[in-house]
Design a protein around this motif. Structure first.
Motif, PDB file in Angstrom:
ATOM      1  N   ALA A 123      -2.064   4.662   9.336  1.00 15.86           N
ATOM      2  CA  ALA A 123      -2.695   3.344   9.379  1.00 15.86           C
ATOM      3  C   ALA A 123      -1.703   2.208   9.626  1.00 15.86           C
ATOM      4  N   GLY A 124      -0.452   2.539   9.929  1.00 16.63           N
ATOM      5  CA  GLY A 124       0.544   1.496  10.184  1.00 16.63           C
ATOM      6  C   GLY A 124       1.868   2.099  10.602  1.00 16.63           C
ATOM      7  N   PRO A 125       2.815   1.266  11.014  1.00 18.24           N
ATOM      8  CA  PRO A 125       4.127   1.771  11.431  1.00 18.24           C
ATOM      9  C   PRO A 125       4.905   2.378  10.266  1.00 18.24           C
ATOM     10  N   LEU A 126       5.873   3.215  10.614  1.00 13.29           N
ATOM     11  CA  LEU A 126       6.739   3.863   9.628  1.00 13.29           C
ATOM     12  C   LEU A 126       8.089   3.149   9.630  1.00 13.29           C
ATOM     13  N   PHE A 127       8.469   2.614   8.478  1.00 16.09           N
ATOM     14  CA  PHE A 127       9.720   1.856   8.342  1.00 16.09           C
ATOM     15  C   PHE A 127      10.740   2.656   7.543  1.00 16.09           C
ATOM     16  N   ASN A 128      11.990   2.566   7.951  1.00 16.61           N
ATOM     17  CA  ASN A 128      13.103   3.091   7.162  1.00 16.61           C
ATOM     18  C   ASN A 128      13.877   1.880   6.655  1.00 16.61           C
ATOM     19  N   ILE A 129      13.646   1.508   5.409  1.00 15.60           N
ATOM     20  CA  ILE A 129      14.152   0.250   4.857  1.00 15.60           C
ATOM     21  C   ILE A 129      15.315   0.528   3.906  1.00 15.60           C
ATOM     22  N   ALA A 165       8.479  -7.844  -3.854  1.00 17.91           N
ATOM     23  CA  ALA A 165       7.318  -7.200  -3.224  1.00 17.91           C
ATOM     24  C   ALA A 165       7.591  -6.990  -1.744  1.00 17.91           C
ATOM     25  N   VAL A 166       7.061  -5.901  -1.218  1.00 20.37           N
ATOM     26  CA  VAL A 166       7.087  -5.658   0.219  1.00 20.37           C
ATOM     27  C   VAL A 166       5.643  -5.602   0.709  1.00 20.37           C
ATOM     28  N   TYR A 167       5.399  -6.168   1.896  1.00 19.85           N
ATOM     29  CA  TYR A 167       4.064  -6.186   2.491  1.00 19.85           C
ATOM     30  C   TYR A 167       4.136  -5.411   3.808  1.00 19.85           C
ATOM     31  N   LEU A 168       3.693  -4.162   3.761  1.00 25.66           N
ATOM     32  CA  LEU A 168       3.749  -3.304   4.942  1.00 25.66           C
ATOM     33  C   LEU A 168       2.545  -3.580   5.837  1.00 25.66           C
ATOM     34  N   PRO A 169       2.770  -3.783   7.139  1.00 27.92           N
ATOM     35  CA  PRO A 169       1.630  -4.061   8.028  1.00 27.92           C
ATOM     36  C   PRO A 169       0.776  -2.819   8.263  1.00 27.92           C
ATOM     37  N   HIS A 170      -0.532  -3.039   8.383  1.00 27.34           N
ATOM     38  CA  HIS A 170      -1.444  -1.978   8.791  1.00 27.34           C
ATOM     39  C   HIS A 170      -2.330  -2.512   9.911  1.00 27.34           C
ATOM     40  N   TYR A 171      -3.020  -1.616  10.612  1.00 21.35           N
ATOM     41  CA  TYR A 171      -3.851  -2.056  11.738  1.00 21.35           C
ATOM     42  C   TYR A 171      -5.311  -1.633  11.590  1.00 21.35           C
ATOM     43  N   MET A 222       8.867   4.643   4.692  1.00 24.42           N
ATOM     44  CA  MET A 222       7.587   4.302   4.092  1.00 24.42           C
ATOM     45  C   MET A 222       6.662   3.653   5.107  1.00 24.42           C
ATOM     46  N   GLY A 223       5.383   3.939   4.981  1.00 27.63           N
ATOM     47  CA  GLY A 223       4.370   3.378   5.856  1.00 27.63           C
ATOM     48  C   GLY A 223       3.006   3.530   5.216  1.00 27.63           C
ATOM     49  N   VAL A 224       2.006   2.948   5.857  1.00 32.24           N
ATOM     50  CA  VAL A 224       0.649   2.938   5.305  1.00 32.24           C
ATOM     51  C   VAL A 224      -0.163   4.073   5.903  1.00 32.24           C
ATOM     52  N   ILE A 225      -0.873   4.805   5.054  1.00 29.64           N
ATOM     53  CA  ILE A 225      -1.809   5.828   5.513  1.00 29.64           C
ATOM     54  C   ILE A 225      -3.139   5.631   4.791  1.00 29.64           C
ATOM     55  N   LEU A 226      -4.159   6.297   5.302  1.00 26.00           N
ATOM     56  CA  LEU A 226      -5.454   6.343   4.633  1.00 26.00           C
ATOM     57  C   LEU A 226      -5.623   7.733   4.028  1.00 26.00           C
ATOM     58  N   LYS A 227      -6.048   7.792   2.789  1.00 24.35           N
ATOM     59  CA  LYS A 227      -6.362   9.073   2.136  1.00 24.35           C
ATOM     60  C   LYS A 227      -7.825   9.007   1.719  1.00 24.35           C
TER      61      LYS A 227
END
Length: 442
Positions: free
Chosen positions: A140-146, A157-163, A209-214
């Motif tokens: 559900a969003g890009p994968l970041f290596n932070i 706080a971190v705000y990860l983008p999703h689409y 880390m990135g956003v997924i849907l479960k």
């Protein structure tokens, strides 16, 4: 190459404050020879001054949605342009507040000044594991290596983008998870909050880390979920051939496709990329103009960021006339999700030429007096030159100790000319203050 991942659930309370001194991920070892963090205090103001550089590829982080509204839904967020070295983005966050990366859309809320480095990674390495669980999971969003530089501050706080287009329905905010990939383990964490464009996590521990849907639904429903998506259309051209892509707003996909197209001699055509909400599992028809042919005529949205496999429609124009209409429509309900017009200028061959080295040197020497007076964005230029190892941190301190801007600018110009590094200064100027360069070149 695919990793073998184990799935787990992180039990850490996302609201629990980390122990004092916690810094998230490991120190950034890649590209770490010189990160430009010396004399940090004197570099802090440049984020409030710097202007967006002119990119040669499409920016997608600022696009909104007809349903969800504008993307900049955090009025207190300060948008900054990262410093890039190879694949690494560097964000020097100067003080307490919320900051948004202009190129990727990721946001960080910090309590003190912080230096953050990150790269955009590829979900493709982990697709086997995700596909094995495709009835339960979806990207559900890009994968970041932070990674955070040690002893540079704290991120609250971190705000990860999703689409995912939340307001279009079909998806519940409770189905969002933050996926951490650590030591061949895939750990799913419940976010602190979810909004139309970001998933927030307080006091994060950084990793891949990135956003997924479960999904938590019955089996028959899971296989037929149509995920509403914030998408974009990108168009590339070589001679009479055009490639049209429809993709989620993922900067890693955009960059991979852009690099492949440029390598094959195609040029990006700057057209409004935003689409209406599109859905997975549905087909979208690329309508051919009367003067052209399209193959294939239908595309489906994919989340795979392997640029060699990402689908596109090839449009061949048999007759190059102006005002050519292009449309993408939903096969299901005939809704037009994107349309644009190719005008005469879009159909001209544009050669992308690098300015010759001699021209760069002439520019600096010819405009010495004007640059001495008008270079206003000195701090980001100095940081770029440090990262490029043109000047040292000690030399940056020598320049910055002068009180008057005119004296600082002259000190930098004299140092660069003495080092025979005029080309590098021109490139740093072009990146950070293109308006000044363009005005002097006119």
């Amino acid at each position: 190459m695919t990793s073998s991942l184990l799935f787990g659930t992180e039990v850490r309370n996302p609201f629990q404050l980390p122990a004092r001194g916690h810094r998230g991920g490991d120190d950034d070892s890649s590209d770490s020879d010189d990160d430009g963090t010396g004399a940090t205090g004197r570099k802090l103001e440049w984020f409030s001054l710097q202007k967006e550089h002119i990119a040669d590829f499409p920016q997608v982080s600022a696009m909104g949605c007809d349903i969800c509204g504008p993307a900049n839904n955090f009025p207190d967020a300060i948008e900054i342009t990262p410093v890039k070295k190879k694949r690494t983005y560097r964000l020097l966050l100067p003080h307490q507040g919320l900051f948004r990366c202009s190129e990727t859309g990721i946001q960080f809320r910090v309590t003190t000044q912080v230096l953050i480095c990150f790269t955009l990674d590829s979900w493709d390495k982990y697709m086997d594991e995700i596909l094995e669980n495709r009835s339960e999971m979806a990207i559900a969003g890009p994968l970041f290596n932070i990674k955070m530089k040690q002893n540079t501050g704290e991120v609250s706080a971190v705000y990860l983008p999703h689409y995912v287009c939340l307001k279009a329905g079909n998806i519940d905010s409770s189905e969002f998870k933050i996926c951490h990939i650590k030591d061949d383990n895939m750990i799913l964490e419940t976010p602190t909050s979810v909004d139309s464009f970001h998933v927030a996590l307080k006091y994060p521990s950084f990793s891949l880390m990135g956003v997924i849907l479960k999904f938590v639904r019955n089996v028959s429903e899971m296989f037929h979920i149509k995920i509403p998506t914030h998408a974009c259309v990108f168009l590339y051209r070589r001679s009479k051939t055009f490639h049209l892509y429809i993709m989620p707003r993922d900067p890693s996909i955009k960059q991979a496709v852009h690099a492949k197209e440029q390598m094959n001699g195609f040029q990006w055509i700057d057209k409004p990329p935003q689409t209406k909400t599109v859905y997975t599992q549905l087909k979208y028809i690329v309508e051919p103009p009367p003067e052209g042919k399209v193959k294939p005529e239908s595309l489906m949205l994919q989340y795979n960021d392997n640029s060699q496999l990402y689908p596109y429609s090839e449009i061949y124009l048999m007759k190059m006339t102006s005002n050519i209409q292009l449309k993408v429509t939903s096969k299901e309900d005939k809704t037009v999700v994107w349309e644009s017009e190719l005008r005469e200028d879009d159909l001209q061959e544009h050669q992308i030429k690098q300015k010759p080295v001699s021209d760069k040197e002439d520019f600096i020497r010819k405009n010495y007096a004007a640059l001495s007076k008008r270079m206003g964005l000195l701090n980001p230029i100095l940081l770029d030159l440090i990262v490029a190892k043109v000047i040292t941190e000690h030399e940056e301190e020598e320049i910055s100790r002068h009180r008057l801007s005119l004296v600082k600018n002259r000190a930098l110009l004299d140092m660069i000319i003495k080092k025979n590094a005029v080309r590098e200064l021109y490139d740093a100027l072009k990146r950070n203050d293109p308006h000044l360069v363009n005005s002097l070149e006119e």
